[in-house]
Design a protein around this motif. Structure first.
Motif: not given
Length: 109
Positions: A55-65
């Motif tokens: 699963s994508l983590t909350e910190p992973g979302r801005p890194a991906l964006e």
């Protein structure tokens, strides 16, 4: 990989690899690095506890964006450097590649 988890939600390593047309073994190190960086989490599956679910983590979302934004900016600059004819050729090639990617692969064996 993070993009796949973002678009499709939690998935097993095998599902992610299949979607990216790779073998799960090819991504073992990448999965471990993403997990170590806190961008992805690996948990036991609800159906089969032996099968991990990513699963994508909350910190992973801005890194991906952030990564997607950088890639989009680069792509926009690269496309702007092409002539209208060259961009048209790329659009046609993209359509053809999508059609080829959608073709079923023959059964092995």
């Amino acid at each position: 990989m993070l993009g796949h988890l973002h678009r499709h939600g939690p998935a097993t390593p095998g599902e992610v690899a299949a979607a990216l047309r790779q073998r799960p073994q090819s991504f073992t190190r990448v999965f471990a690095e993403l997990e170590t960086e806190g961008l992805m989490v690996r948990e036991a599956g609800a159906v089969d506890r032996r099968q991990p679910v990513l699963s994508l983590t909350e910190p992973g979302r801005p890194a991906l964006e952030r990564e997607m934004g950088e890639r989009d900016a680069w792509r926009a600059g690269a496309l702007a450097s092409l002539s209208a004819t060259e961009r048209g050729v790329l659009e046609l090639a993209a359509e053809l590649m999508e059609r080829v990617a959608d073709l079923e692969t023959p059964a092995s064996g």
